[in-house]
Design an enzyme around this catalytic site. Sequence first.
Site, PDB file in Angstrom:
ATOM      1  N   GLY A 287       2.428   4.358   1.438  1.00 58.84           N
ATOM      2  CA  GLY A 287       2.868   4.647   2.811  1.00 58.84           C
ATOM      3  C   GLY A 287       3.276   3.445   3.451  1.00 58.84           C
ATOM      4  O   GLY A 287       3.748   3.429   4.697  1.00 58.84           O
TER       5      GLY A 287
ATOM      6  N   SER B  31       1.254  -1.580  -7.343  1.00 57.91           N
ATOM      7  CA  SER B  31       0.948  -2.747  -8.251  1.00 57.91           C
ATOM      8  C   SER B  31      -0.143  -3.610  -7.368  1.00 57.91           C
ATOM      9  O   SER B  31      -0.029  -4.637  -7.229  1.00 57.91           O
ATOM     10  CB  SER B  31       2.319  -3.681  -8.715  1.00 57.91           C
ATOM     11  OG  SER B  31       3.135  -3.866  -7.538  1.00 57.91           O
TER      12      SER B  31
ATOM     13  N   GLY C 278       6.147   1.843   2.968  1.00 55.37           N
ATOM     14  CA  GLY C 278       7.891   2.151   2.912  1.00 55.37           C
ATOM     15  C   GLY C 278       8.323   1.232   1.830  1.00 55.37           C
ATOM     16  O   GLY C 278       9.682   1.418   1.950  1.00 55.37           O
TER      17      GLY C 278
ATOM     18  N   LEU D 295       0.577  -1.240  -0.148  1.00 55.30           N
ATOM     19  CA  LEU D 295       0.228   0.080  -0.221  1.00 55.30           C
ATOM     20  C   LEU D 295       0.837   1.320   0.140  1.00 55.30           C
ATOM     21  O   LEU D 295       1.997   1.079   0.398  1.00 55.30           O
ATOM     22  CB  LEU D 295      -0.844   0.110   1.354  1.00 55.30           C
ATOM     23  CG  LEU D 295      -1.870  -1.082   1.329  1.00 55.30           C
ATOM     24  CD1 LEU D 295      -2.555  -0.993   2.658  1.00 55.30           C
ATOM     25  CD2 LEU D 295      -3.141  -0.902   0.327  1.00 55.30           C
TER      26      LEU D 295
END
Length: 212
Positions: free
Chosen positions: A47, A118, A49, A45
Amino acid sequence: MEISPLKNSRDPKSRNISWHDSNITREERHHRSRHRSCALWLTGLSGSGKSTLAFRLEKELYERNIGSYVLDGDNIRHGLNRDLGFSEEDRKENIRRIGEVSKLFVDAGLFVLAAFISPNENDRSMVRELFPSGDFLEVYVKCSLEECERRDPKGLYLKARAGTIPNFTGVSAQYDVPRTPDIIVDTEMMSVEEAVGFLLEQLELRQYLTIE
């Protein structure tokens, strides 16, 4: 000079093209650099990292004299994929292009660190199929939606919740959690340093970082 038939043709626009083989094999490139090459596909997702890990890992590999390069989702849309939007069709093409570019980097003897949300499992499978076995590692950068929203480093979740960003992954668009990733990195439980160290350990265990 012999010209090989077109390889991996996916119905190119012109039939008057042929594949030209290099005079240098990938094995020779590996021997020169003293390490193997591979694509690490970091998915997760916004955020979670992905980019942070990719760029930190790139730095660690550089310190070990190991060639690598980061392909970052935002950076790629400034150049190569600047003509693509965020429709389902454009997102698929975005991933396809990155898969093909990643394949070239791996053939050149480098580690490519591809950091892309993705979200579609079929798209990720499409990219994996471009590579011979062992040349592609799917890395699931695991982080809950709640934690990603709390971090929200670019303020995108706030905009998505306000309805100003349509089809935002995790909010108004689906993210297909990898079912059988090669590596899982839980960035809620690990610091950046721990996650990078874990990735290096995984590459060492798979004997990518050195050759006999």
